[in-house]
Design a protein around this motif. Structure first.
Motif, PDB file in Angstrom:
ATOM      1  N   THR A  77      11.954  34.691  43.389  1.00  0.00           N
ATOM      2  CA  THR A  77      11.466  35.193  44.670  1.00  0.00           C
ATOM      3  C   THR A  77      10.010  35.614  44.551  1.00  0.00           C
ATOM      4  N   TRP A  78       9.156  34.978  45.350  1.00  0.00           N
ATOM      5  CA  TRP A  78       7.722  35.276  45.333  1.00  0.00           C
ATOM      6  C   TRP A  78       7.413  36.207  46.503  1.00  0.00           C
ATOM      7  N   LEU A  79       6.776  37.348  46.211  1.00  0.00           N
ATOM      8  CA  LEU A  79       6.489  38.358  47.226  1.00  0.00           C
ATOM      9  C   LEU A  79       5.030  38.791  47.189  1.00  0.00           C
ATOM     10  N   ASN A  80       4.539  39.220  48.343  1.00  0.00           N
ATOM     11  CA  ASN A  80       3.184  39.749  48.446  1.00  0.00           C
ATOM     12  C   ASN A  80       3.191  41.260  48.262  1.00  0.00           C
ATOM     13  N   ALA A  86      -6.403  41.868  51.175  1.00  0.00           N
ATOM     14  CA  ALA A  86      -6.417  40.803  52.184  1.00  0.00           C
ATOM     15  C   ALA A  86      -5.287  39.829  51.872  1.00  0.00           C
ATOM     16  N   TYR A  87      -5.127  38.859  52.757  1.00  0.00           N
ATOM     17  CA  TYR A  87      -4.136  37.800  52.568  1.00  0.00           C
ATOM     18  C   TYR A  87      -4.786  36.477  52.953  1.00  0.00           C
ATOM     19  N   VAL A  88      -4.469  35.416  52.218  1.00  0.00           N
ATOM     20  CA  VAL A  88      -4.998  34.091  52.521  1.00  0.00           C
ATOM     21  C   VAL A  88      -3.858  33.086  52.450  1.00  0.00           C
ATOM     22  N   PRO A  89      -3.939  32.019  53.234  1.00  0.00           N
ATOM     23  CA  PRO A  89      -2.887  31.000  53.189  1.00  0.00           C
ATOM     24  C   PRO A  89      -2.824  30.329  51.816  1.00  0.00           C
ATOM     25  N   THR A  90      -1.613  30.044  51.371  1.00  0.00           N
ATOM     26  CA  THR A  90      -1.465  29.305  50.122  1.00  0.00           C
ATOM     27  C   THR A  90      -1.785  27.842  50.385  1.00  0.00           C
ATOM     28  N   GLN A  91      -2.018  27.110  49.340  1.00  0.00           N
ATOM     29  CA  GLN A  91      -2.294  25.686  49.486  1.00  0.00           C
ATOM     30  C   GLN A  91      -1.047  24.859  49.223  1.00  0.00           C
ATOM     31  N   TYR A  94       3.592  27.328  53.651  1.00  0.00           N
ATOM     32  CA  TYR A  94       3.126  28.001  54.861  1.00  0.00           C
ATOM     33  C   TYR A  94       3.018  29.509  54.681  1.00  0.00           C
ATOM     34  N   GLU A  95       3.204  29.979  53.464  1.00  0.00           N
ATOM     35  CA  GLU A  95       3.145  31.404  53.179  1.00  0.00           C
ATOM     36  C   GLU A  95       1.713  31.840  52.882  1.00  0.00           C
TER      37      GLU A  95
END
Length: 102
Positions: A77-80, A86-91, A94-95
């Motif tokens: 499980t990957w969590l922020n 800040a937050y940026v879109p992953t490549q 869609y997370e």
């Protein structure tokens, strides 16, 4: 979850301590820190579990840069971090990734 920063006077680095709140995943056996600083390796930085049930890890990171990262709970499980700068879109999905700015 939290991030604390301690800028070192003698080196161009910042000691960053990442804390994953254990109460958010009380069943967690392991928590790792994956990000730009370790090529997103989900086992390179295993966090230490404290007596309170939280998980912590400290890294010396270069100043005047920003790093993307996420927590990996039990290898799946990957969590922020809710306290990220800040937050940026992953490549890769869609997370979003958490960002720490130094």
């Amino acid at each position: 979850m939290s991030i604390s920063k301690q800028y070192l006077k003698t080196k161009p680095v910042c000691k960053v301590t990442f804390t994953f709140a254990g109460h958010q995943y009380p069943q967690a056996q392991t928590v790792a820190l994956a990000g730009d600083f370790n090529n997103w390796d989900p086992v390179a930085v295993l966090m230490k579990k404290t007596k309170t049930g939280d998980f912590t890890a400290s890294l010396n990171l270069d100043k005047e840069k920003q790093y993307q990262f996420r927590y990996v709970v039990d290898g799946q499980t990957w969590l922020n971090d809710e306290q990220a700068d800040a937050y940026v879109p992953t490549q890769v999905s869609y997370e979003q990734n958490s960002v720490v700015q130094l």
